[in-house]
Structures are given as C-alpha cells and as structure tokens.
Design a protein around this motif. Structure first.
Motif, PDB file in Angstrom:
ATOM      1  N   LEU A  76      -0.656   6.389  12.081  1.00 18.07           N
ATOM      2  CA  LEU A  76      -0.558   5.045  11.984  1.00 18.07           C
ATOM      3  C   LEU A  76      -0.082   4.560  13.304  1.00 18.07           C
ATOM      4  O   LEU A  76      -0.276   3.509  13.891  1.00 18.07           O
TER       5      LEU A  76
ATOM      6  N   LEU B 145      -7.985  -4.874   4.241  1.00 21.98           N
ATOM      7  CA  LEU B 145      -7.010  -5.322   3.166  1.00 21.98           C
ATOM      8  C   LEU B 145      -5.998  -6.407   3.918  1.00 21.98           C
ATOM      9  O   LEU B 145      -5.779  -7.251   3.569  1.00 21.98           O
ATOM     10  N   LYS B 146      -5.714  -6.010   5.139  1.00 19.68           N
ATOM     11  CA  LYS B 146      -4.882  -6.918   6.074  1.00 19.68           C
ATOM     12  C   LYS B 146      -5.500  -8.157   6.268  1.00 19.68           C
ATOM     13  O   LYS B 146      -5.069  -9.358   6.057  1.00 19.68           O
TER      14      LYS B 146
ATOM     15  N   MET C  14      -7.711  -0.456   5.745  1.00 19.98           N
ATOM     16  CA  MET C  14      -6.307  -0.926   5.511  1.00 19.98           C
ATOM     17  C   MET C  14      -6.641  -2.341   6.541  1.00 19.98           C
ATOM     18  O   MET C  14      -5.973  -3.189   6.086  1.00 19.98           O
TER      19      MET C  14
ATOM     20  N   ILE D 262       2.988  -0.962   4.187  1.00 24.38           N
ATOM     21  CA  ILE D 262       2.767   0.076   4.012  1.00 24.38           C
ATOM     22  C   ILE D 262       3.972   0.717   3.631  1.00 24.38           C
ATOM     23  O   ILE D 262       5.003   0.936   4.218  1.00 24.38           O
TER      24      ILE D 262
ATOM     25  N   LEU E 280       0.857  -1.229   0.054  1.00 23.19           N
ATOM     26  CA  LEU E 280       0.003  -0.120  -0.154  1.00 23.19           C
ATOM     27  C   LEU E 280       0.945   1.269  -0.023  1.00 23.19           C
ATOM     28  O   LEU E 280       1.681   1.567   0.860  1.00 23.19           O
TER      29      LEU E 280
END
Length: 103
Positions: free
Chosen positions: A90, A65-66, A62, A79, A46
């Motif tokens: 983050l 996606l993980k 995110m 990332i 990403l």
C-alpha cells in the motif's frame, strides 16, 4: 480466500472483511459487498487483518471502492489492520496518501 460484509447501522459502519488472498478472483464478491448498499453518511471499513496476500488487481478494486464511496457520499473509507507485507504494498503504491490506514 473469502470475503464478507457486515452493515452495522447503529455505529454507521459497513465493514468489508477479506481473508486469505485478495486478488482478482474476489472481484465480483468484493463489488457485491457494497454495490447495492446505501453508504451515504456511513463509514466504509476494509478490514485486511486476515488477508495474507494482495496483488495489483486488489489495488484496483480498492480504487473502485474509493470512487463508489465518494460518489455515494460515504462518511469515510478506512483500511483496517493490513499485515506488514500488505502495508508495504500500500505504501509503495502511495495508497497511504489516498486512504486512511488504521493499524
């Protein structure tokens, strides 16, 4: 704001790039970047090097996606190059403990 993806089978990488604002308005496009791609054995990246804003919905995307990477047996999720402001978000959300972040 824009999002794009590029599958490089030679290097075994699917690179999803976000430019501008990373927020809920990208939800469908973000999911479409990986949803119909076989990610088994490849590295998901990403790329946030061109993103200048991220909100909590982006953090949720995110995580999805993980989850997809884990279920689909992707090699890894990284990332790439978040800006200092996004990196701080983050870290506050402890994503640096969940995901590999590459500066």
């Amino acid at each position: 704001m824009s999002i794009s993806s590029q599958l490089d089978q030679d290097s075994g990488q699917l690179i999803i790039s976000v430019a501008g604002r990373f927020d809920y308005s990208l939800h469908r496009d973000f999911r479409a970047c990986y949803e119909h791609v076989s990610v088994e054995g490849i590295q998901l990246i990403l790329d946030l090097s061109s993103a200048d804003y991220m909100d909590s919905s982006a953090l949720g995307m995110m995580l999805l996606l993980k989850e997809h990477a884990e279920k689909s047996q992707a090699e890894a999720l990284t990332i790439r190059k978040p800006s200092p402001a996004i990196l701080k978000i983050l870290e506050i959300a402890n994503f640096d403990k969940l995901l590999k972040i590459e500066n």
